[in-house]
Scaffold this motif. Structure first.
Motif, short mmCIF file in Angstrom:
data_model
loop_
_atom_site.label_atom_id
_atom_site.label_comp_id
_atom_site.label_asym_id
_atom_site.label_seq_id
_atom_site.Cartn_x
_atom_site.Cartn_y
_atom_site.Cartn_z
N SER A 34 0.61 -0.72 0.07
CA SER A 34 0.18 0.17 -0.26
C SER A 34 0.73 1.23 0.17
CB SER A 34 -0.86 0.07 0.99
OG SER A 34 -1.55 1.15 0.98
N PRO A 35 0.82 2.44 -0.66
CA PRO A 35 1.49 3.35 -0.75
C PRO A 35 0.92 4.53 0.12
CG PRO A 35 -1.17 3.40 -1.96
CD PRO A 35 -0.61 2.55 -0.93
N ILE A 36 0.43 4.13 1.96
CA ILE A 36 0.98 4.97 2.96
C ILE A 36 1.74 3.94 4.12
CG2 ILE A 36 -1.53 3.09 3.21
CD1 ILE A 36 -2.39 6.39 4.55
N LEU A 37 2.65 4.83 4.57
CA LEU A 37 3.42 4.02 6.33
C LEU A 37 2.85 4.62 7.05
CD1 LEU A 37 4.66 1.92 6.64
CD2 LEU A 37 6.92 3.14 6.58
N SER A 38 2.03 4.35 8.30
CA SER A 38 2.41 5.62 9.70
C SER A 38 4.41 5.10 10.27
CB SER A 38 1.47 5.00 10.38
OG SER A 38 2.11 5.90 11.82
N ASP A 39 4.99 5.53 10.65
CA ASP A 39 6.02 5.32 11.40
C ASP A 39 6.31 5.94 12.48
OD1 ASP A 39 8.45 4.51 11.89
OD2 ASP A 39 9.34 5.72 10.42
N GLY A 40 6.44 4.88 13.30
CA GLY A 40 6.01 4.85 14.79
C GLY A 40 7.64 4.63 15.71
N ASP A 41 8.70 4.59 15.03
CA ASP A 41 9.95 3.39 15.89
C ASP A 41 10.47 5.49 15.50
OD1 ASP A 41 11.99 2.60 17.07
OD2 ASP A 41 12.06 1.13 15.42
N ILE A 42 10.48 6.48 16.06
CA ILE A 42 10.99 7.67 15.64
C ILE A 42 10.85 8.73 17.68
CG2 ILE A 42 9.96 7.87 13.58
CD1 ILE A 42 7.95 9.99 14.98
N ALA A 43 12.17 9.12 17.33
CA ALA A 43 12.27 10.24 18.56
C ALA A 43 11.88 11.53 18.20
CB ALA A 43 13.89 10.16 19.08
N TYR A 44 10.67 12.38 19.31
CA TYR A 44 10.66 13.39 19.19
C TYR A 44 12.05 14.27 18.65
CZ TYR A 44 6.74 13.17 21.29
OH TYR A 44 5.31 12.11 21.96
N ASP A 45 11.55 15.53 18.44
CA ASP A 45 12.76 16.67 17.60
C ASP A 45 13.81 15.97 17.04
OD1 ASP A 45 10.92 18.30 19.48
OD2 ASP A 45 12.56 17.78 21.38
N GLN A 46 13.45 15.19 15.60
CA GLN A 46 14.64 14.45 15.24
C GLN A 46 13.70 14.68 13.73
OE1 GLN A 46 18.25 13.34 15.77
NE2 GLN A 46 17.48 13.46 13.10
N THR A 47 14.60 14.97 13.10
CA THR A 47 14.06 15.27 11.00
C THR A 47 14.48 13.92 10.97
OG1 THR A 47 14.51 17.46 11.67
CG2 THR A 47 14.15 16.19 9.47
N TYR A 48 13.43 13.53 10.16
CA TYR A 48 13.79 11.56 9.17
C TYR A 48 13.67 12.69 8.06
CZ TYR A 48 13.53 9.51 13.99
OH TYR A 48 13.78 9.37 15.24
N PHE A 49 14.19 10.96 7.06
CA PHE A 49 14.56 11.65 5.82
C PHE A 49 13.90 10.00 5.27
CE2 PHE A 49 16.98 15.14 6.86
CZ PHE A 49 16.89 15.87 5.99
N TYR A 50 12.80 10.41 3.62
CA TYR A 50 12.67 9.22 3.60
C TYR A 50 12.30 8.92 2.86
CZ TYR A 50 10.03 8.59 8.35
OH TYR A 50 10.05 8.80 9.68
#
Length: 159
Positions: A89-105
């Motif tokens: 599916s062309p949708i994903l929820s990424d919950g394995d992250i830290a606050y106040d950190q920029t993530y690139f996908y």
């Protein structure tokens, strides 16, 4: 027609009286399986509950199999980006992250023959740690030369 298999072709010319020419020289052809189309319109949106929602335009290739989704903390996929999803599916929820950190996908499409598309353009997002909830139901109890304040406990994870 099978991909990566040789096919041999001859041609014969036939006139109005059904006279036939000799066979043409043989031509050999091999169909190739081109990679799927590159995922487009990747959007990363910060969510409310320490998650980032990713969406992109879906792949409509007939032999489409799945998407690979990558994440990194710098805008350079070559720096050991982590594969975080293998999905249809062309949708994903990424919950394995830290606050106040920029993530690139980045996203790439894979077909049934494991051909991989070009990688999408990067999308980025950052989830900001919200402040704690304000104390509610404040109770005041007056005593002899003191005031006792009480309120319900804050049960947030990071309080």
């Amino acid at each position: 027609v099978q991909y990566l298999q040789n096919y041999y072709y001859y041609v014969v010319a036939v006139d109005e009286r059904s006279n036939k020419s000799s066979l043409s020289p043989v031509s050999v052809g091999m169909p190739i399986d081109s990679p799927p189309h590159k995922p487009e319109e990747l959007i990363a949106t910060p969510g409310i509950n320490k998650e980032i929602q990713l969406t992109w335009s879906g792949n409509t290739d007939a032999d489409f199999s799945h998407y690979n989704v990558y994440r990194h903390t710098s805008n350079n996929i070559a720096e050991a980006a982590i594969l975080i999803g293998n999905l249809n599916s062309p949708i994903l929820s990424d919950g394995d992250i830290a606050y106040d950190q920029t993530y690139f996908y980045w996203v790439e499409a894979v077909d049934d023959n494991n051909n991989i598309s070009e990688v999408s353009l990067a999308a980025s997002a950052k989830v900001i740690d919200p402040p704690p909830a304000s104390p509610s139901s404040l109770n005041l109890t007056a005593g002899d030369k003191f005031i006792l304040l009480s309120w319900p406990e804050n049960n947030e994870d990071d309080f």
